[in-house]
Write a protein that holds these residues in place. Structure first.
Motif, mmCIF file in Angstrom:
data_model
loop_
_atom_site.group_PDB
_atom_site.id
_atom_site.type_symbol
_atom_site.label_atom_id
_atom_site.label_comp_id
_atom_site.label_asym_id
_atom_site.label_seq_id
_atom_site.Cartn_x
_atom_site.Cartn_y
_atom_site.Cartn_z
ATOM 1 N N GLU A 158 -55.895 3.404 -14.933
ATOM 2 C CA GLU A 158 -55.458 4.779 -14.670
ATOM 3 C C GLU A 158 -56.621 5.627 -14.137
ATOM 4 O O GLU A 158 -56.456 6.429 -13.214
ATOM 5 C CB GLU A 158 -54.980 5.395 -15.993
ATOM 6 N N THR A 159 -57.792 5.440 -14.739
ATOM 7 C CA THR A 159 -58.980 6.165 -14.274
ATOM 8 C C THR A 159 -59.298 5.787 -12.827
ATOM 9 O O THR A 159 -59.600 6.648 -11.998
ATOM 10 C CB THR A 159 -60.199 5.844 -15.175
ATOM 11 N N VAL A 160 -59.212 4.496 -12.541
ATOM 12 C CA VAL A 160 -59.460 4.035 -11.169
ATOM 13 C C VAL A 160 -58.474 4.723 -10.221
ATOM 14 O O VAL A 160 -58.849 5.230 -9.155
ATOM 15 C CB VAL A 160 -59.329 2.493 -11.069
ATOM 16 N N GLU A 161 -57.211 4.776 -10.623
ATOM 17 C CA GLU A 161 -56.185 5.411 -9.779
ATOM 18 C C GLU A 161 -56.465 6.898 -9.581
ATOM 19 O O GLU A 161 -56.251 7.443 -8.493
ATOM 20 C CB GLU A 161 -54.789 5.229 -10.400
ATOM 21 N N ARG A 162 -56.943 7.532 -10.649
ATOM 22 C CA ARG A 162 -57.225 8.970 -10.555
ATOM 23 C C ARG A 162 -58.380 9.233 -9.575
ATOM 24 O O ARG A 162 -58.323 10.155 -8.759
ATOM 25 C CB ARG A 162 -57.534 9.558 -11.939
ATOM 26 N N VAL A 163 -59.413 8.401 -9.660
ATOM 27 C CA VAL A 163 -60.537 8.551 -8.727
ATOM 28 C C VAL A 163 -60.046 8.302 -7.298
ATOM 29 O O VAL A 163 -60.398 9.026 -6.363
ATOM 30 C CB VAL A 163 -61.700 7.599 -9.101
ATOM 31 N N LYS A 164 -59.196 7.296 -7.155
ATOM 32 C CA LYS A 164 -58.644 6.976 -5.819
ATOM 33 C C LYS A 164 -57.855 8.159 -5.241
ATOM 34 O O LYS A 164 -57.986 8.501 -4.077
ATOM 35 C CB LYS A 164 -57.756 5.738 -5.929
ATOM 36 N N SER A 165 -57.052 8.806 -6.095
ATOM 37 C CA SER A 165 -56.191 9.872 -5.565
ATOM 38 C C SER A 165 -56.936 11.198 -5.402
ATOM 39 O O SER A 165 -56.407 12.123 -4.790
ATOM 40 C CB SER A 165 -54.972 10.065 -6.467
ATOM 41 N N THR A 166 -58.152 11.291 -5.915
ATOM 42 C CA THR A 166 -58.882 12.556 -5.772
ATOM 43 C C THR A 166 -60.095 12.439 -4.838
ATOM 44 O O THR A 166 -60.107 13.010 -3.765
ATOM 45 C CB THR A 166 -59.340 13.097 -7.154
ATOM 46 N N SER A 169 -60.363 7.732 -1.654
ATOM 47 C CA SER A 169 -59.086 7.124 -1.278
ATOM 48 C C SER A 169 -59.231 5.653 -0.868
ATOM 49 O O SER A 169 -58.247 4.926 -0.825
ATOM 50 C CB SER A 169 -58.421 7.922 -0.161
ATOM 51 N N SER A 170 -60.463 5.215 -0.567
ATOM 52 C CA SER A 170 -60.608 3.804 -0.148
ATOM 53 C C SER A 170 -60.784 2.846 -1.328
ATOM 54 O O SER A 170 -60.902 1.636 -1.134
ATOM 55 C CB SER A 170 -61.746 3.651 0.863
ATOM 56 N N LEU A 171 -60.789 3.367 -2.540
ATOM 57 C CA LEU A 171 -61.015 2.520 -3.718
ATOM 58 C C LEU A 171 -59.835 1.584 -4.001
ATOM 59 O O LEU A 171 -58.689 2.017 -4.011
ATOM 60 C CB LEU A 171 -61.256 3.427 -4.930
ATOM 61 N N GLU A 172 -60.149 0.299 -4.199
ATOM 62 C CA GLU A 172 -59.105 -0.678 -4.558
ATOM 63 C C GLU A 172 -59.607 -1.558 -5.698
ATOM 64 O O GLU A 172 -60.807 -1.775 -5.824
ATOM 65 C CB GLU A 172 -58.799 -1.625 -3.385
ATOM 66 N N ILE A 173 -58.671 -2.098 -6.469
ATOM 67 C CA ILE A 173 -59.046 -3.097 -7.471
ATOM 68 C C ILE A 173 -59.109 -4.455 -6.775
ATOM 69 O O ILE A 173 -58.122 -4.911 -6.215
ATOM 70 C CB ILE A 173 -58.066 -3.096 -8.642
ATOM 71 N N GLU A 174 -60.311 -5.027 -6.776
ATOM 72 C CA GLU A 174 -60.474 -6.351 -6.164
ATOM 73 C C GLU A 174 -59.840 -7.414 -7.056
ATOM 74 O O GLU A 174 -59.219 -8.357 -6.578
ATOM 75 C CB GLU A 174 -61.967 -6.649 -5.981
ATOM 76 N N GLY A 175 -59.991 -7.220 -8.374
ATOM 77 C CA GLY A 175 -59.353 -8.169 -9.274
ATOM 78 C C GLY A 175 -59.984 -8.218 -10.651
ATOM 79 O O GLY A 175 -60.984 -7.562 -10.921
ATOM 80 N N GLY A 176 -59.361 -9.005 -11.504
ATOM 81 C CA GLY A 176 -59.878 -9.228 -12.846
ATOM 82 C C GLY A 176 -60.492 -10.617 -12.910
ATOM 83 O O GLY A 176 -60.039 -11.529 -12.213
ATOM 84 N N VAL A 177 -61.523 -10.765 -13.722
ATOM 85 C CA VAL A 177 -62.104 -12.095 -13.906
ATOM 86 C C VAL A 177 -62.309 -12.351 -15.400
ATOM 87 O O VAL A 177 -62.833 -11.508 -16.122
ATOM 88 C CB VAL A 177 -63.421 -12.273 -13.096
ATOM 89 N N LEU A 178 -61.814 -13.482 -15.828
ATOM 90 C CA LEU A 178 -61.936 -13.853 -17.242
ATOM 91 C C LEU A 178 -63.327 -14.381 -17.526
ATOM 92 O O LEU A 178 -63.822 -15.259 -16.810
ATOM 93 C CB LEU A 178 -60.922 -14.942 -17.555
ATOM 94 N N THR A 179 -63.948 -13.853 -18.572
ATOM 95 C CA THR A 179 -65.298 -14.278 -18.940
ATOM 96 C C THR A 179 -65.271 -14.898 -20.342
ATOM 97 O O THR A 179 -64.317 -14.688 -21.095
ATOM 98 C CB THR A 179 -66.257 -13.078 -18.957
ATOM 99 N N MET A 180 -66.334 -15.622 -20.650
ATOM 100 C CA MET A 180 -66.478 -16.249 -21.982
ATOM 101 C C MET A 180 -65.215 -17.031 -22.338
ATOM 102 O O MET A 180 -64.740 -17.010 -23.470
ATOM 103 C CB MET A 180 -66.791 -15.193 -23.051
ATOM 104 N N PHE A 181 -64.688 -17.696 -21.319
ATOM 105 C CA PHE A 181 -63.404 -18.372 -21.438
ATOM 106 C C PHE A 181 -63.585 -19.751 -22.080
ATOM 107 O O PHE A 181 -64.474 -20.509 -21.678
ATOM 108 C CB PHE A 181 -62.802 -18.518 -20.034
ATOM 109 N N ASP A 182 -62.782 -20.049 -23.060
ATOM 110 C CA ASP A 182 -62.798 -21.378 -23.680
ATOM 111 C C ASP A 182 -61.379 -21.940 -23.628
ATOM 112 O O ASP A 182 -60.527 -21.563 -24.435
ATOM 113 C CB ASP A 182 -63.283 -21.275 -25.130
ATOM 114 N N PRO A 183 -61.118 -22.819 -22.662
ATOM 115 C CA PRO A 183 -59.743 -23.292 -22.443
ATOM 116 C C PRO A 183 -59.186 -24.087 -23.616
ATOM 117 O O PRO A 183 -57.970 -24.281 -23.705
ATOM 118 C CB PRO A 183 -59.858 -24.178 -21.197
#
Ligand SMILES: Nc1ncnc2c1ncn2[C@@H]1O[C@H](COP(=O)(O)OP(=O)(O)OP(=O)(O)O)[C@@H](O)[C@H]1O
Ligand SMILES: [Mg+2]
Length: 256
Positions: A158-166, A169-183
């Motif tokens: 939501e914060t990212v979206e708020r910064v984008k709309s104010t 405007s070029s801000l995008e979420i590139e993605g999420g990355v899982l860390t410390m992952f133990d399958p």
């Protein structure tokens, strides 16, 4: 920007090692440490207390921005280090004119000099993080592959979206990355599934495994690409960098 308001989720480990991996792929990269903890700075072997000119000066003093940058021990990788004066940056920024735009303005002249500028930020939604989001084109969100990975995620997005709309405007979420992952832990698989529902194809296919070598490297002032590139952590960060480059359709050639 590598960001998540949650603490200890692997932001700095990802910033240090993704920056190092991009450099290994021949990409001129700048790592910007805007966290007063200065973990990305010390992670490349710099002593925070000896930094005279760094991120603080880029944000709050009128020094030429090139002067705030140091060559890292890795080829093609530079760093804007966080000195001990960063502890007051949040407060000092509060009184300034155009206080959210300081990092964006400082980094402006550097954009054409690097293929990637990675920003490591503190675990909060204060002015420093807002400066990062205002300066950034993309946000990568590290998520610990354990309990509560999704907690706080919606409010961060939501914060990212708020910064984008104010202000950005070029801000995008590139993605999420899982860390410390133990399958091997079934909970981790459930978390991956939940995050996959949340991010869709923006969830990086590469997960970063829990690895003692990744945790050790910073105490030697090295990224995993210098400390133990063949370890599973080293291979994972190379794969993450490859995935990031692949998303841009860029050819991936690792240089030794
Ligand atoms: N894949 C991993 N395997 C093992 N340990 C890890 C891994 N990733 C991070 N760690 C360890 O977990 C701790 C937190 O990681 P890190 O400092 O990267 O998180 P952070 O999100 O930057 O924290 P902060 O919010 O305080 O800035 C560190 O001790 C780090 O060495
Ligand atoms: Mg950190």
């Amino acid at each position: 920007m590598i960001a998540n308001q949650k603490g200890g989720v692997g932001k700095t480990t990802t910033a240090i090692n993704l920056a190092g991996a991009l450099a290994c792929f021949g990409q001129e990269t700048l790592l910007v440490d805007i966290d007063p903890q200065g973990n990305a700075t010390s992670g490349y072997g710099f002593d925070k207390s000896e930094i005279e000119i760094g991120t603080y000066q880029a944000l709050l003093d009128s020094v030429p921005v090139e002067k705030t940058i140091k060559a890292s021990p890795m080829e093609l990788l530079d760093i804007m280090p966080s000195g001990k004066d960063m502890i007051s940056a949040e407060l000092d920024l509060a009184d300034e004119f155009s206080r959210e735009n300081r990092l964006r303005d400082a980094l402006g002249p550097l954009r054409s000099l690097y293929r990637f500028i990675l920003i490591d930020c503190p675990p909060s939604l204060g002015l420093l993080t807002i400066n990062g989001l205002t300066a950034a084109d993309r946000v990568i969100i590290p998520l610990q592959g354990e309990y509560y990975a999704l907690e706080g995620l919606a409010s961060f997005v939501e914060t990212v979206e708020r910064v984008k709309s104010t202000v950005n405007s070029s801000l995008e979420i590139e993605g999420g990355v899982l860390t410390m992952f133990d399958p091997r832990i079934s909970l981790a698989q459930q978390v991956r599934e939940q995050l996959s529902n949340f991010f869709g194809d923006k969830l990086f296919k590469t997960s970063i495994p829990r690895s003692i070598r990744l945790a050790e490297a910073p105490s030697h002032g090295k990224s995993i690409l210098q400390y133990d590139p063949r370890s599973k952590g080293g291979q994972a960060y190379l794969a993450l960098a490859g995935e990031l480059l692949g998303r841009r359709g860029w050819e991936v050639v690792k240089i030794d």
